[in-house]
Design a protein around this motif. Sequence first.
Motif, mmCIF file in Angstrom:
data_model
loop_
_atom_site.group_PDB
_atom_site.id
_atom_site.type_symbol
_atom_site.label_atom_id
_atom_site.label_comp_id
_atom_site.label_asym_id
_atom_site.label_seq_id
_atom_site.Cartn_x
_atom_site.Cartn_y
_atom_site.Cartn_z
ATOM 1 N N LEU A 192 0.866 -1.072 0.037
ATOM 2 C CA LEU A 192 0.060 0.006 -0.108
ATOM 3 C C LEU A 192 0.800 1.256 0.035
ATOM 4 O O LEU A 192 0.485 2.155 -0.638
ATOM 5 N N ARG A 193 1.892 1.078 0.613
ATOM 6 C CA ARG A 193 2.796 2.264 0.576
ATOM 7 C C ARG A 193 3.451 2.531 -0.438
ATOM 8 O O ARG A 193 3.794 3.689 -1.075
ATOM 9 N N ALA B 270 1.211 3.984 -3.058
ATOM 10 C CA ALA B 270 0.871 5.531 -2.510
ATOM 11 C C ALA B 270 2.038 6.412 -3.410
ATOM 12 O O ALA B 270 1.833 7.331 -4.145
ATOM 13 N N SER C 5 -6.436 8.016 -5.493
ATOM 14 C CA SER C 5 -7.315 7.177 -4.737
ATOM 15 C C SER C 5 -6.820 5.629 -5.075
ATOM 16 O O SER C 5 -6.163 5.392 -6.001
ATOM 17 N N LEU C 6 -7.594 4.700 -4.303
ATOM 18 C CA LEU C 6 -7.218 3.452 -4.444
ATOM 19 C C LEU C 6 -8.335 2.528 -4.038
ATOM 20 O O LEU C 6 -9.356 2.880 -3.509
ATOM 21 N N ALA D 294 -4.489 0.221 5.931
ATOM 22 C CA ALA D 294 -4.033 1.433 5.187
ATOM 23 C C ALA D 294 -3.982 2.760 5.877
ATOM 24 O O ALA D 294 -2.923 3.464 5.345
ATOM 25 N N ARG D 295 -4.530 3.075 6.611
ATOM 26 C CA ARG D 295 -4.163 4.231 7.509
ATOM 27 C C ARG D 295 -2.801 4.549 8.061
ATOM 28 O O ARG D 295 -2.325 5.531 7.970
ATOM 29 N N TRP E 280 -3.193 6.267 3.729
ATOM 30 C CA TRP E 280 -4.325 5.981 3.121
ATOM 31 C C TRP E 280 -5.583 6.393 3.866
ATOM 32 O O TRP E 280 -5.542 5.677 4.949
ATOM 33 N N PHE F 31 -10.022 4.251 -0.950
ATOM 34 C CA PHE F 31 -8.965 5.319 0.108
ATOM 35 C C PHE F 31 -8.603 6.314 -0.808
ATOM 36 O O PHE F 31 -8.354 6.270 -2.222
ATOM 37 N N THR F 32 -8.292 7.207 -0.018
ATOM 38 C CA THR F 32 -7.696 8.576 -0.734
ATOM 39 C C THR F 32 -6.324 8.958 -0.127
ATOM 40 O O THR F 32 -6.064 8.248 1.118
ATOM 41 N N LEU F 33 -5.501 9.386 -0.910
ATOM 42 C CA LEU F 33 -4.243 9.667 -0.199
ATOM 43 C C LEU F 33 -4.179 10.853 0.465
ATOM 44 O O LEU F 33 -4.727 12.011 0.011
#
Length: 323
Positions: A178-179, A182, A190-191, A296-297, A301, A319-321
């Motif tokens: 996920l990192r 990003a 977004s994801l 994710a957080r 994200w 999710f959004t960045l």
Amino acid sequence: MVAVARKHLPLQNTDVSEFETDVLEGLRASPKYVPAKYFYDALGSHLFERITELAEYYPTRCEMRILRRHATEIAELVPPGAALVEFGSGSSKKARILLRAMPKLAAYVPVDICGEMIEQESTELRRDFPQLTVLPVTADICKPFKLPEEAQSAPSRIGFFPGSTIGNFEPHEAAAFLRNAANILGSGASLIVGVDLIKSIDVLNAAYNDSEGVTAQFNLNLLTRINRELGGTFRLDTFEHHAFYNRERHRIEMHLASLKRQKVKVAGETIDFRAGETIHTENSYKYSVESLAALARGVGWLPSRAWTDSRKYFSIQTFTLAG
Ligand code: AVJ
């Protein structure tokens, strides 16, 4: 034989030697393991396609249903002119559902380790979506890679990671993925992630122990592949498919269990098996909407929306960045 072939087929043989390194490392270890990504040779990919059609294997059907039902809402998260980047796109079957709902998308970037597959798929996508720019990238989705210039310069980028492929990673690897996503997608991204949910043990166990034995064939095919590509001497009738849900770790584990004490040769090396000893071939982690959101957080994200099917078997989460 291999040394000669290596000179003439550098690309293919880079893969073969990495396969050899990984398999030997896993079979020397205790407990033994082989990375799950090696399931997908030609026959393995075909067997996985058959798995997705099995009555017991609900994830693919559930995910397709969620995508179809909520395609319009999902598409609303995507601003006009954005680029959609799919991680591990394979046949792009799920992306097609989104592409139909996103007529203002500027570009679709399928990313997969199998270059041949995405080139072929891209040709078909260009025919089916003539207004869409398709920019295939051959890359390992776990490593940093560069997006094509046109996707890089789009006003924003949307990642797409369906199929609960994220469940094949250890949680720390999922966070690292996920990192990396990003970093690749950049600010304002977004994801969209598809992930299998924690549910009744019976439903989970049945999905990986189908009555037709296709999952067992899929698992055992790994030994066939080792025999063919690494000169292995595995006898398939002396190994058995084991799959079970590990409640503490929220994951399905797949193993190949040796039915007897035996020695097997792989790439010239002798590997000893005790009776009942297993090769751990796959983990398929299950999440809750909350547990994936927390993961994710942790890497920046921000959880945005989540959809599930009526039985809450599977989820599509966005999710959004931050920043
Ligand atoms: C492709 C990783 C999502 O974990 O359910 C299916 C692979 N293994 N049956 C999964 C798989 C056994 C699948 N993923």
